[in-house]
Design a protein around this motif. Structure first.
Motif, short mmCIF file in Angstrom:
data_model
loop_
_atom_site.label_atom_id
_atom_site.label_comp_id
_atom_site.label_asym_id
_atom_site.label_seq_id
_atom_site.Cartn_x
_atom_site.Cartn_y
_atom_site.Cartn_z
N GLU A 48 -9.34 1.86 -1.40
CA GLU A 48 -8.88 2.22 -2.74
C GLU A 48 -7.41 1.83 -2.93
OE1 GLU A 48 -8.48 6.21 -5.48
OE2 GLU A 48 -9.88 6.18 -3.81
N SER A 49 -6.58 2.15 -1.95
CA SER A 49 -5.16 1.79 -2.01
C SER A 49 -4.62 1.69 -0.59
CB SER A 49 -4.36 2.82 -2.80
OG SER A 49 -4.33 4.05 -2.11
N ILE A 50 -3.43 1.09 -0.48
CA ILE A 50 -2.80 0.89 0.83
C ILE A 50 -1.34 1.27 0.70
CG2 ILE A 50 -2.17 -0.79 2.60
CD1 ILE A 50 -4.64 -2.40 1.78
N THR A 51 -0.83 1.99 1.70
CA THR A 51 0.58 2.31 1.76
C THR A 51 1.19 1.60 2.95
OG1 THR A 51 0.22 4.47 0.77
CG2 THR A 51 2.27 4.18 1.98
N LEU A 52 2.28 0.89 2.70
CA LEU A 52 3.03 0.18 3.74
C LEU A 52 4.34 0.90 3.98
CD1 LEU A 52 2.46 -3.07 1.88
CD2 LEU A 52 1.74 -2.86 4.22
N LEU A 53 4.69 1.10 5.23
CA LEU A 53 5.97 1.72 5.58
C LEU A 53 6.67 0.79 6.56
CD1 LEU A 53 7.74 4.26 5.31
CD2 LEU A 53 6.55 5.17 7.30
N TYR A 54 7.87 0.34 6.20
CA TYR A 54 8.62 -0.61 7.01
C TYR A 54 9.88 0.06 7.55
CZ TYR A 54 11.07 -4.91 8.27
OH TYR A 54 11.73 -5.89 8.96
N ASN A 55 10.03 0.06 8.85
CA ASN A 55 11.18 0.67 9.54
C ASN A 55 11.36 2.15 9.22
OD1 ASN A 55 12.06 -1.42 11.17
ND2 ASN A 55 13.33 -2.29 9.56
N GLY A 56 10.33 2.81 8.80
CA GLY A 56 10.41 4.23 8.49
C GLY A 56 11.18 4.56 7.23
N THR A 57 11.65 3.55 6.50
CA THR A 57 12.48 3.83 5.32
C THR A 57 11.91 3.24 4.04
OG1 THR A 57 13.84 1.88 5.79
CG2 THR A 57 14.60 3.98 6.68
N GLU A 58 11.49 2.00 4.08
CA GLU A 58 10.97 1.34 2.87
C GLU A 58 9.47 1.55 2.78
OE1 GLU A 58 12.49 -2.62 1.86
OE2 GLU A 58 13.55 -2.50 3.78
N GLU A 59 9.03 2.03 1.62
CA GLU A 59 7.60 2.29 1.43
C GLU A 59 7.10 1.58 0.18
OE1 GLU A 59 4.76 6.10 0.54
OE2 GLU A 59 6.39 6.36 1.96
N ARG A 60 5.91 0.99 0.28
CA ARG A 60 5.26 0.33 -0.85
C ARG A 60 3.81 0.84 -0.92
NH1 ARG A 60 9.78 -1.48 -0.88
NH2 ARG A 60 10.53 -3.61 -1.04
N ILE A 94 0.67 0.61 8.32
CA ILE A 94 -0.20 0.34 7.18
C ILE A 94 -1.28 1.41 7.17
CG2 ILE A 94 -1.82 -1.26 6.13
CD1 ILE A 94 -0.28 -3.53 7.37
N THR A 95 -1.38 2.13 6.07
CA THR A 95 -2.39 3.16 5.93
C THR A 95 -3.34 2.75 4.82
OG1 THR A 95 -0.80 4.84 6.62
CG2 THR A 95 -2.81 5.62 5.57
N TYR A 96 -4.60 2.59 5.18
CA TYR A 96 -5.66 2.24 4.23
C TYR A 96 -6.29 3.55 3.74
CZ TYR A 96 -5.33 -2.35 6.47
OH TYR A 96 -4.87 -3.54 6.98
N PHE A 97 -6.22 3.81 2.45
CA PHE A 97 -6.88 4.97 1.87
C PHE A 97 -8.23 4.51 1.33
CE2 PHE A 97 -2.38 5.99 1.72
CZ PHE A 97 -2.38 7.24 2.32
N LEU A 98 -9.28 5.04 1.90
CA LEU A 98 -10.64 4.61 1.57
C LEU A 98 -11.19 5.38 0.39
CD1 LEU A 98 -11.99 4.37 5.23
CD2 LEU A 98 -10.83 2.61 3.88
N LYS A 99 -12.18 4.79 -0.25
CA LYS A 99 -12.81 5.40 -1.42
C LYS A 99 -13.56 6.68 -1.07
CE LYS A 99 -13.05 1.13 -4.00
NZ LYS A 99 -13.88 0.05 -4.53
N ASN A 100 -13.95 6.84 0.20
CA ASN A 100 -14.67 8.05 0.61
C ASN A 100 -13.72 9.19 0.96
OD1 ASN A 100 -13.63 7.37 3.12
ND2 ASN A 100 -15.61 6.92 4.04
N GLY A 101 -12.40 9.01 0.74
CA GLY A 101 -11.43 10.07 0.98
C GLY A 101 -10.75 10.02 2.34
N LYS A 102 -11.22 9.19 3.23
CA LYS A 102 -10.62 9.09 4.56
C LYS A 102 -9.47 8.08 4.52
CE LYS A 102 -14.88 10.16 6.99
NZ LYS A 102 -15.86 9.70 7.99
#
Length: 139
Positions: A48-60, A94-102
């Motif tokens: 569903e969506s993806i969150t990227l975290l770079y060096n613990g500070t920058e997030e997209r 990189i955190t993948y947020f899945l459509k099933n909630g996981k």
């Protein structure tokens, strides 16, 4: 008639062994050149969506279908090698947020990937981090 059946069984078992040994050698050579791919990565249709975290500070956060597909495919750069040295701490998460909630997370630095709680030495060092940094964190 008995002689033909015995000859056929001999031929078919020999052929089976040759094919089996060829497959094992081929798989070993492929793993030697390319490394072992991560198993259990999510498919683009399930994300569903993806969150990227770079060096613990920058997030997209990425929700665009094309960028989600790009990030799912980029995880295929994380082939690892057996017996390599794992060192350092994660630079990219990189955190993948899945459509099933996981959710599923991958962490990596230039030489190591952390997947399902284990650290693996990357076959191709620095490629994954450079690609993600260049695509999502350059100004």
């Amino acid at each position: 008639m008995e002689k033909q059946t015995t000859a056929w069984k001999f031929f078919s078992w020999n052929t089976l062994w040759v094919i089996l040994i060829s497959c094992i050698v081929n798989a070993s050579v492929w793993i030697g050149f390319h490394g072992i791919p991560l198993m259990g990565l999510p498919r683009k249709e399930a994300v569903e969506s993806i969150t990227l975290l770079y060096n613990g500070t920058e997030e997209r956060t990425v929700t665009d279908k094309e960028k989600v597909e790009l990030l799912v495919k980029s995880a295929n750069l994380l082939n690892y090698q057996l017996g390599g040295e794992t060192k350092g701490s994660p630079v990219i998460t990189i955190t993948y947020f899945l459509k099933n909630g996981k959710s599923v997370s991958i962490e990596a630095n230039a030489t190591t990937v952390w997947w399902k709680g284990k650290a693996y030495a990357l076959k191709e060092t620095e490629v994954f981090v450079n690609v993600i940094q260049g695509l999502f964190f350059t100004r």
